[in-house]
Write an enzyme that holds these catalytic residues in place. Structure first.
Site, mmCIF file in Angstrom:
data_model
loop_
_atom_site.group_PDB
_atom_site.id
_atom_site.type_symbol
_atom_site.label_atom_id
_atom_site.label_comp_id
_atom_site.label_asym_id
_atom_site.label_seq_id
_atom_site.Cartn_x
_atom_site.Cartn_y
_atom_site.Cartn_z
ATOM 1 C CB ALA A 151 -0.932 -0.006 1.211
ATOM 2 C CG ASN A 178 2.102 -8.748 7.149
ATOM 3 O OD1 ASN A 178 3.079 -9.376 7.535
ATOM 4 N ND2 ASN A 178 1.169 -8.334 7.981
ATOM 5 C CB ALA A 293 6.161 6.913 11.723
ATOM 6 C CG ASP A 360 4.349 0.778 15.238
ATOM 7 O OD1 ASP A 360 3.962 0.114 16.206
ATOM 8 O OD2 ASP A 360 5.482 0.666 14.748
ATOM 9 N NE ARG A 419 -7.393 -16.668 3.605
ATOM 10 C CZ ARG A 419 -6.590 -15.683 3.208
ATOM 11 N NH1 ARG A 419 -6.482 -14.589 3.935
ATOM 12 N NH2 ARG A 419 -5.905 -15.783 2.093
ATOM 13 C CG HIS A 529 -5.882 -9.322 7.130
ATOM 14 N ND1 HIS A 529 -5.038 -8.845 6.156
ATOM 15 C CD2 HIS A 529 -6.874 -8.408 7.239
ATOM 16 C CE1 HIS A 529 -5.510 -7.709 5.676
ATOM 17 N NE2 HIS A 529 -6.621 -7.421 6.328
ATOM 18 C CD GLU A 558 -3.072 -6.576 8.137
ATOM 19 O OE1 GLU A 558 -3.376 -7.358 9.066
ATOM 20 O OE2 GLU A 558 -2.073 -6.751 7.413
ATOM 21 C CB ALA A 573 -4.824 -8.741 1.655
#
Length: 590
Positions: A151, A178, A293, A360, A419, A529, A558, A573
């Site tokens: 992302a 990930n 960060a 975070d 899942r 996830h 995510e 995802a």
């Protein structure tokens, strides 16, 4: 006076030379030869072969390893290059690849003991870092992206394409997040690959499957954006990012009505992340690694203005003149955070997530008033390595026709279901594990043992996977009752021939398990996830608790919640990170 000055200068020079001599430590002269040692890395066995010539390390061969490509493998390469260039073993470990780094250094030291290396000589060598160290206390950019996963790099590339000066902050030593350790499959309705196979699909069917797969808890507006922009995202990956996809394979993951997942070459996230990193660098995106960060800065008008981060133990400020994009991932590796939002997912669960998945970004956004959504929704992946928690890609044979059985040799779940349903069913079995069983009819279609050869061999060495020419032999190796197992297979093969599975209503393609060699693999669930995160709208703007956009703050991947509801369908995802990553980057640049 003159003599005193000369004496002082002489003493100063002598001291300076002494200090310089002390600071210029060198590697102890080593005995020439080739030395080998083995240890255990993050994923399994790791071997190094070191060549010493004229008392110095000339070459290191560490190719015999099963470390994750782009993470552990990159750390090994960095250590190798630094050791040879600086002739030192006094190195730190790579952030985000600590286990692989430590294992490599341990193996190198073990190998060189025979050449005369001692702990004292290592301690006396020059101390070097393989991590990136920044020189300034403040930097200015138009757009600052937090996280260099799929992302983050997607957002950075898109913002740069719109003319913004872009920086990506990554707290580990490598890009990827990930995404890098995923299988890389991306769900897209209407691709050229679907059409080649005559698969009928639509945006509406994809949207329906995604909402249903999350028990209709997902935000319909976000799911609509995901579904309607998926094809554009795929075409961008092919045309601009230059990703290569397996041309004769479209996969159907659990919960999907049709096969719609296109699979990158290599069946891993490495194809995507290596191409995204190259494109970002080519376009002039700056990437600062080893820079975590810590805090979002807001002015008195509620506008995001900067990011405070830490690099090499020092605080660094990054001014964001236009916007900040959160792309820091979920919190699957943060046990305390998992327990805070859903106590069921405590220490008993291993995880497929990288260690950097610690929430975070979610916590930073929460601190400045961002709303959170679906935080209790945590997904476990059903077929992972029981010893490490690492997701098994050999076990993707399940999607090609492999079936799950328990220790009693009985089927107990729809192997192609959701899942969460499969994971819960496995945890209800004796020992809280299951076995995946398949033969050549399945293997000749998916080729999982060949596509993931390193993992396959490591699973066999770990006695987690057995290959045999007969079902009797598999039963003996796993202590499963052979009579029960044979009856289970006889019934299942009968269902395949009849064209339906009345026992478990298995979806997808049904294939017999009659032809050997056969394979049986022990699997167990691990956290995979986190569906919850900061609340966003279809523009990828982060919302506060009043539902209003926080000015100049965007999020994708995510770290953002609301897309997947109670359960994320396999392959969604990657679609998510590319669709919303592009939206976040484009809007941040404005």
């Amino acid at each position: 006076m003159f003599r005193k000055t000369v004496l002082n200068l002489t003493l100063a020079c002598t001291l300076a030379l002494a200090v310089a001599g002390c600071s210029q430590k060198k590697m102890t002269s080593l005995k020439d030869g080739t030395y080998t040692a083995s240890t255990t890395g993050h994923n399994g066995p790791l071997e190094v072969k070191v060549t010493v010539a004229l008392g110095k390390i000339k070459d290191i061969d560490a190719t015999k390893n099963v470390e994750t490509k782009g993470i552990g493998s990159l750390a090994i390469e960095k250590i190798k290059n630094k050791v040879i260039a600086k002739q030192t073993l006094n190195l730190d470990t790579a952030t985000g690849a600590t286990i692989s780094s430590a294992a490599t250094l341990r193996a190198l030291k073990d190998a060189l003991k025979e050449a005369g290396l001692t702990k004292e000589s290592v301690d006396g060598m020059p101390k070097e870092s393989i991590n990136q160290v920044l020189s300034e206390k403040e930097y200015q950019y138009d757009v600052v992206v937090i996280g260099a996963g799929g992302a983050g790099l997607t957002a950075a590339i898109q913002a740069r394409a719109k003319g913004a000066k872009v920086l990506v902050l990554e707290k580990t030593s490598q890009v990827g997040g990930n995404t890098l350790v995923s299988g890389g499959g991306i769900n897209v309705p209407g691709t050229d690959l679907q059409k080649k196979k005559g698969i009928t699909d639509s945006v509406e069917l994809y949207k329906k499957d995604t909402l249903k797969g999350g028990d209709n808890v997902g935000n319909p507006e976000l799911v609509d954006t995901l579904s309607s922009k998926a094809l554009d995202a795929y075409q961008w990956l092919v045309k601009d990012v230059k990703m290569n996809f397996i041309q004769d394979r479209v996969q159907q993951f659990g919960g999907h009505s049709v096969a719609r997942a296109v699979i990158p070459v290599g069946n891993s996230g490495y194809e995507m992340m290596s191409k995204l990193e190259k494109l970002a660098m080519d376009k002039g995106v700056d990437i600062f690694k080893n820079t975590g960060a810590k805090k979002l800065m807001v002015d008195d008008k509620g506008v995001i203005t900067a990011v405070i981060a830490e690099n090499a133990g020092k605080e660094v400020r990054f001014i964001a003149k236009k916007a900040v994009v959160l792309a820091s991932g979920g919190f699957g590796s943060n046990i305390a955070m998992r327990k805070e939002y859903n106590p069921a997912y405590d220490e008993k669960y291993k995880t497929t997530c990288i260690s950097a998945s610690s929430g975070d970004g979610i916590n930073m956004a929460k601190d400045i008033g961002a709303a959170l959504v679906d935080m209790k929704q945590i997904q476990v992946y059903p077929t992972c390595n029981p010893q490490t928690g690492i997701i098994s890609y050999v076990a993707n044979a399940r999607f090609d026709g492999g079936i799950l059985v328990n220790q009693e040799g009985k089927r107990f779940v729809n192997d192609m279901g959701r899942r969460d349903v499969i994971s819960n069913a496995i945890l209800a079995q004796p020992g809280k594990y299951a076995y995946l069983l398949w033969g050549q009819e399945v293997e000749k279609n998916g080729h999982m043992t060949k596509m993931h050869k390193n993992e396959f061999e490591n699973l066999k060495k770990s006695a987690l996977l057995f290959e045999a020419n007969s079902i009797e032999e598999l039963a003996e190796k796993t202590k499963i009752d052979v009579t029960t197992l044979k009856k289970t297979l006889e019934a299942y093969n009968g269902y395949v021939k009849a064209g339906s599975d009345p026992e478990q209503q298995r979806g997808g393609k049904l294939r017999t398990i009659l032809q050997g060699p056969f394979y049986i693999q022990k699997v167990a669930p691990a956290t995979h996830h986190t569906m919850g995160g900061v609340k966003i709208n279809s523009k990828a703007e982060v919302l506060n608790k009043d539902g209003k956009a926080i000015q100049h703050l965007f999020a994708a991947g995510e770290v953002a919640g609301g897309v997947h509801g109670t359960n994320r369908l396999g392959g969604n995802a990657i679609t998510d990170i590319v669709v919303f990553g592009r939206i976040a980057g484009e809007n941040a640049a404005k």
